[in-house]
Design an enzyme around this catalytic site. Structure first.
Site, PDB file in Angstrom:
ATOM      1  N   LYS A 187     -16.680  38.655   6.147  1.00  0.00           N
ATOM      2  CA  LYS A 187     -17.813  38.987   6.775  1.00  0.00           C
ATOM      3  C   LYS A 187     -17.579  40.246   7.632  1.00  0.00           C
ATOM      4  O   LYS A 187     -17.326  40.528   8.362  1.00  0.00           O
ATOM      5  CB  LYS A 187     -18.167  37.828   7.976  1.00  0.00           C
ATOM      6  CG  LYS A 187     -19.891  37.814   7.981  1.00  0.00           C
ATOM      7  CD  LYS A 187     -20.503  38.905   8.710  1.00  0.00           C
ATOM      8  CE  LYS A 187     -20.406  39.044  10.118  1.00  0.00           C
ATOM      9  NZ  LYS A 187     -21.117  40.315  10.287  1.00  0.00           N
ATOM     10  N   GLU A 263      -7.566  40.578  17.009  1.00  0.00           N
ATOM     11  CA  GLU A 263      -7.297  41.833  17.804  1.00  0.00           C
ATOM     12  C   GLU A 263      -8.636  42.353  18.323  1.00  0.00           C
ATOM     13  O   GLU A 263      -9.715  42.590  17.441  1.00  0.00           O
ATOM     14  CB  GLU A 263      -7.004  42.734  16.474  1.00  0.00           C
ATOM     15  CG  GLU A 263      -5.703  42.378  15.718  1.00  0.00           C
ATOM     16  CD  GLU A 263      -5.187  43.082  14.397  1.00  0.00           C
ATOM     17  OE1 GLU A 263      -5.999  43.795  13.877  1.00  0.00           O
ATOM     18  OE2 GLU A 263      -4.165  42.656  14.035  1.00  0.00           O
ATOM     19  N   CYS A 297     -10.109  51.217  18.446  1.00  0.00           N
ATOM     20  CA  CYS A 297      -9.360  50.219  19.341  1.00  0.00           C
ATOM     21  C   CYS A 297      -8.112  50.750  20.169  1.00  0.00           C
ATOM     22  O   CYS A 297      -8.032  50.511  21.342  1.00  0.00           O
ATOM     23  CB  CYS A 297      -9.116  48.959  18.794  1.00  0.00           C
ATOM     24  SG  CYS A 297      -7.817  48.971  17.390  1.00  0.00           S
ATOM     25  N   GLU A 398     -14.103  48.787  28.799  1.00  0.00           N
ATOM     26  CA  GLU A 398     -13.921  49.655  27.352  1.00  0.00           C
ATOM     27  C   GLU A 398     -15.280  50.403  26.830  1.00  0.00           C
ATOM     28  O   GLU A 398     -16.273  49.765  26.982  1.00  0.00           O
ATOM     29  CB  GLU A 398     -13.711  48.549  26.070  1.00  0.00           C
ATOM     30  CG  GLU A 398     -13.308  49.286  24.882  1.00  0.00           C
ATOM     31  CD  GLU A 398     -13.239  48.294  23.548  1.00  0.00           C
ATOM     32  OE1 GLU A 398     -14.202  47.505  23.448  1.00  0.00           O
ATOM     33  OE2 GLU A 398     -12.110  48.465  22.884  1.00  0.00           O
TER      34      GLU A 398
HETATM   35  N1  LIG Z   1      -7.541  45.582  18.346  1.00  0.00           N
HETATM   36  C1  LIG Z   1      -7.882  45.943  17.477  1.00  0.00           C
HETATM   37  O1  LIG Z   1      -7.079  45.940  16.201  1.00  0.00           O
HETATM   38  C2  LIG Z   1      -9.274  46.279  17.201  1.00  0.00           C
HETATM   39  C3  LIG Z   1      -9.567  47.027  16.074  1.00  0.00           C
HETATM   40  C4  LIG Z   1     -10.833  47.662  15.989  1.00  0.00           C
HETATM   41  C5  LIG Z   1     -11.824  47.343  16.904  1.00  0.00           C
HETATM   42  N2  LIG Z   1     -11.459  46.583  17.960  1.00  0.00           N
HETATM   43  C6  LIG Z   1     -12.670  46.234  18.825  1.00  0.00           C
HETATM   44  O2  LIG Z   1     -13.940  46.102  18.181  1.00  0.00           O
HETATM   45  C7  LIG Z   1     -14.843  46.194  18.935  1.00  0.00           C
HETATM   46  C8  LIG Z   1     -15.805  47.202  18.070  1.00  0.00           C
HETATM   47  O3  LIG Z   1     -16.292  46.475  17.009  1.00  0.00           O
HETATM   48  P1  LIG Z   1     -17.802  45.703  16.763  1.00  0.00           P
HETATM   49  O4  LIG Z   1     -18.796  46.217  17.973  1.00  0.00           O
HETATM   50  O5  LIG Z   1     -17.945  45.791  15.433  1.00  0.00           O
HETATM   51  O6  LIG Z   1     -17.402  44.053  17.395  1.00  0.00           O
HETATM   52  P2  LIG Z   1     -18.177  42.679  17.454  1.00  0.00           P
HETATM   53  O7  LIG Z   1     -17.378  41.702  18.105  1.00  0.00           O
HETATM   54  O8  LIG Z   1     -19.437  43.079  17.992  1.00  0.00           O
HETATM   55  O9  LIG Z   1     -18.356  42.447  15.937  1.00  0.00           O
HETATM   56  C9  LIG Z   1     -17.276  42.285  15.018  1.00  0.00           C
HETATM   57  C10 LIG Z   1     -17.481  41.318  14.010  1.00  0.00           C
HETATM   58  O10 LIG Z   1     -18.099  40.094  14.451  1.00  0.00           O
HETATM   59  C11 LIG Z   1     -19.424  39.651  13.904  1.00  0.00           C
HETATM   60  N3  LIG Z   1     -19.791  38.595  15.204  1.00  0.00           N
HETATM   61  C12 LIG Z   1     -20.387  38.864  16.257  1.00  0.00           C
HETATM   62  N4  LIG Z   1     -20.869  37.838  17.006  1.00  0.00           N
HETATM   63  C13 LIG Z   1     -20.060  36.864  16.316  1.00  0.00           C
HETATM   64  C14 LIG Z   1     -20.215  35.365  16.325  1.00  0.00           C
HETATM   65  N5  LIG Z   1     -20.576  34.915  17.415  1.00  0.00           N
HETATM   66  N6  LIG Z   1     -19.420  34.588  15.321  1.00  0.00           N
HETATM   67  C15 LIG Z   1     -18.928  35.059  14.559  1.00  0.00           C
HETATM   68  N7  LIG Z   1     -18.994  36.500  14.142  1.00  0.00           N
HETATM   69  C16 LIG Z   1     -19.768  37.380  15.160  1.00  0.00           C
HETATM   70  C17 LIG Z   1     -20.065  40.818  13.842  1.00  0.00           C
HETATM   71  O11 LIG Z   1     -21.092  40.670  12.952  1.00  0.00           O
HETATM   72  C18 LIG Z   1     -18.982  41.793  13.311  1.00  0.00           C
HETATM   73  O12 LIG Z   1     -18.632  41.385  11.989  1.00  0.00           O
HETATM   74  C19 LIG Z   1     -14.422  47.067  20.321  1.00  0.00           C
HETATM   75  O13 LIG Z   1     -14.305  45.990  21.492  1.00  0.00           O
HETATM   76  C20 LIG Z   1     -12.967  47.310  19.657  1.00  0.00           C
HETATM   77  O14 LIG Z   1     -11.919  47.352  20.645  1.00  0.00           O
HETATM   78  C21 LIG Z   1     -10.281  46.224  18.217  1.00  0.00           C
HETATM   79  O1  LIG Z   2      -9.535  50.664  15.791  1.00  0.00           O
HETATM   80  C1  LIG Z   2      -8.640  50.320  15.681  1.00  0.00           C
HETATM   81  C2  LIG Z   2      -7.296  50.490  14.636  1.00  0.00           C
HETATM   82  C3  LIG Z   2      -6.546  49.787  14.300  1.00  0.00           C
HETATM   83  C4  LIG Z   2      -5.575  50.088  13.399  1.00  0.00           C
HETATM   84  C5  LIG Z   2      -4.943  49.049  12.808  1.00  0.00           C
HETATM   85  O2  LIG Z   2      -5.384  47.844  12.902  1.00  0.00           O
HETATM   86  C6  LIG Z   2      -3.797  49.462  11.862  1.00  0.00           C
HETATM   87  O3  LIG Z   2      -3.590  50.632  11.910  1.00  0.00           O
HETATM   88  O4  LIG Z   2      -3.223  48.616  11.491  1.00  0.00           O
END
Ligand SMILES: NC(=O)c1ccc[n+]([C@@H]2O[C@H](COP(=O)([O-])OP(=O)(O)OC[C@H]3O[C@@H](n4cnc5c(N)ncnc54)[C@H](O)[C@@H]3O)[C@@H](O)[C@H]2O)c1
Ligand SMILES: O=C/C=C/C=C(\O)C(=O)O
Length: 494
Positions: A187, A263, A297, A398
């Site tokens: 998804k 993550e 992230c 964040e």
């Molecule tokens: N730790 C990591 O490796 C990492 C990497 C990249 C991004 N992030 C985090 O992601 C966030 C930004 O991404 P975003 O805004 O797309 O995140 P988000 O949580 O809004 O959405 C992520 C995904 O989850 C889906 N989603 C939302 N609500 C849901 C639910 N209730 N059930 C199932 N699926 C659902 C969304 O449609 C999307 O596909 C930031 O907080 C960032 O720190 C973390």
């Molecule tokens: O935004 C987050 C970036 C994450 C990076 C990785 O998960 C990676 O380098 O494997």
């Protein structure tokens, strides 16, 4: 540099289920917007609950079809072919990623697309050399037993992805999931559906059996995200995104006791000691704050600088910020837009909040003036604050934008406490030429990943993930195999 707006993509983005592209069965769709211009450039077909159920059923059936019968060597060959085909179609993936995210082409061509291919290639290597475990066990009758482990796929894995590195973060999970013999339903984020959909063409081109890789488009609650994570035939859920979304998904995973790998968000600190190589620190930290317009992230949003070099560091960072000029074309090729108008409002809210709380804006703080096609894009200025307090909102929450607060510190113990004083625990970086201190402080960071004198230097075999509100579990190398396989221990009485 090619202009994003000179080659608009106005097309239809479909679900990919059981090896075929499909419209949503309820006829629902939503628009796909290029963040660099604000223009609608495509229409995405939203998967209904029935479509998601079809995708999961196809993935489940594929487990017992030709895919489930393949040897590891045969699977590895197919997965390696996926990597090669992504490389061959790199221009198509680049165009799709740039259209969805608006990011500058050089960012996507150096980071997103090559990592998309590498994620398949690397996990093909990891499963090829996967060690097993065995024990000789004395038995009560004076004889012996032999214990050994067999690893099996978990089954159908739901892969729920964010928008910041769409292909990179999706393949980071699909690569190991397939290498271990699972099937997947992806998804993608509603903001960035293109590369996941395009990967369906790659799967068909290399002869991946139908149903192994599926993609359903839509949103979270009441849409494809929730339909997928609450489907009882999903055996495990791997998710990258916001902490709050992780909590909602975890509740769904509790039904049926399904495994999760998360993550999540971060509020990552950097610590710059007075003996740091300032050139290295400024180069690394300016990338860490501004790369991908701060939508990383692993990005740094809190910088603690030892007092004797505080002013010099701030001046150097401010100068470096000028190199990240908002825009994606011509000479303004460095700082792309934020992902959406809504996300820009959120980031600008934090820009205002910083000032209300007493911060001094060193550089940036608003919306840049941009003319031409990109005038409608979701750009913000790269922004640095000083005179922030550790407890200020912009130092605790964040933001996910190109900004950070910079604070002075006086002692190692003080700065370790400040860096760790957060609900998050994703990553940190430490900048010092003192080897002992580098190791000591890095080990004291309560995070999943800590860099010393670098940032985002990735070896895909290493453990990756976060603690606290930043996630559950680790992926990368053999750590991914732990999540994507189930172990059976076999005990043979000799
Ligand atoms: N730790 C990591 O490796 C990492 C990497 C990249 C991004 N992030 C985090 O992601 C966030 C930004 O991404 P975003 O805004 O797309 O995140 P988000 O949580 O809004 O959405 C992520 C995904 O989850 C889906 N989603 C939302 N609500 C849901 C639910 N209730 N059930 C199932 N699926 C659902 C969304 O449609 C999307 O596909 C930031 O907080 C960032 O720190 C973390
Ligand atoms: O935004 C987050 C970036 C994450 C990076 C990785 O998960 C990676 O380098 O494997």
């Amino acid at each position: 540099m090619t202009s994003v707006s000179s080659s608009p993509i106005t097309d239809t983005i479909l679900n990919f289920i059981d090896g075929s592209y499909r419209e949503g069965s309820e006829g629902k769709s939503f628009s796909n917007v290029n963040p660099a211009t604000g223009a609608e450039i495509g229409v995405v077909h939203e998967a209904s609950q029935a479509d998601v159920a079809d995708a999961v059923a196809a993935a489940k059936a594929a487990l017992t079809g030709p895919w489930g019968k393949m040897t590891t060597a045969e699977r590895v060959k197919l997965i390696t072919a996926v990597a090669t085909e992504i490389e061959r179609r790199a221009d198509d993936f680049l165009a799709a990623e740039v259209a969805d995210t608006g990011k500058p082409r050089h960012v996507a061509s150096h980071i997103d697309i090559p990592r998309g291919a590498a994620n398949f290639r690397m996990f093909a290597d990891v499963v090829s050399t996967m060690p097993g475990e065995s024990f000789n066990t004395p038995t009560p009758d004076g004889g012996q037993a032999f214990n050994y482990t067999v690893r099996k796929p978990k089954g159908v894995v739901a892969v729920v992805c964010p928008w910041n590195f769409p292909l990179l973060l999706m393949t980071w999970k699909v690569g190991p999931a397939l290498a271990c013999g699972n099937t997947v339903v992806v998804k993608p984020s509603e903001e960035t559906p293109r590369t996941a959909a395009l990967l369906g063409e790659v799967m068909n081109a290399v002869g991946m059996p139908k149903g192994v890789y599926n993609v359903v488009h839509g949103f979270g609650p009441g849409s494809a995200g929730e339909f997928l994570t609450s489907n009882p035939d999903v055996d495990a859920i791997t998710f990258t995104g916001e902490t709050g979304t992780g909590q909602a998904i975890m509740q769904k995973a509790a039904t049926g006791v399904r495994d999760i790998s998360f993550e999540l968000g971060g509020k990552n600190p950097a610590i710059v000691f007075a003996d740091a190589d300032l050139d290295k620190a400024v180069e690394g930290l300016s990338r860490s704050v501004f790369l991908n317009t701060g939508q990383v992230c692993l990005g740094t949003e809190r910088v603690y600088v030892e007092r004797p070099i505080f002013d010099a560091f701030v001046a150097r960072m401010a100068a470096a910020a000028q190199d990240f000029k908002p825009g994606v074309t011509g000479d303004r090729a460095y700082l792309g837009p934020l992902i959406s108008a809504e996300h820009r409002e959120k980031v600008l809210g934090y820009y205002r909040r910083a000032v209300e709380d007493g911060a001094t804006v060193v550089t940036g703080g608003g919306v840049p003036e941009i003319s031409g096609a990109e005038a409608g894009g979701f750009f913000v200025e790269p922004t640095l604050w000083i005179d922030v307090a550790h407890g200020d909102t912009v130092m605790r929450e964040e933001i996910f934008g190109p900004c950070c607060g910079i604070l002075p510190f006086d002692s190692e113990d003080e700065v370790i406490a400040l860096a760790n004083d957060t609900v998050y625990g994703l990553c940190a970086s430490v900048w010092t030429e003192n080897l002992s201190r580098g190791h000591r402080v890095a080990a004291a960071m309560e995070v999943g990943v800590c860099w010393v004198n670098s940032w985002f230097l990735r070896d895909l075999r290493t453990a990756f993930g976060g603690s606290g509100h930043s996630g559950i579990g680790r992926e990368g190398g053999v750590h991914s195999l732990e999540f994507y396989t189930e172990i059976t221990n076999i005990c043979v009485k000799l």
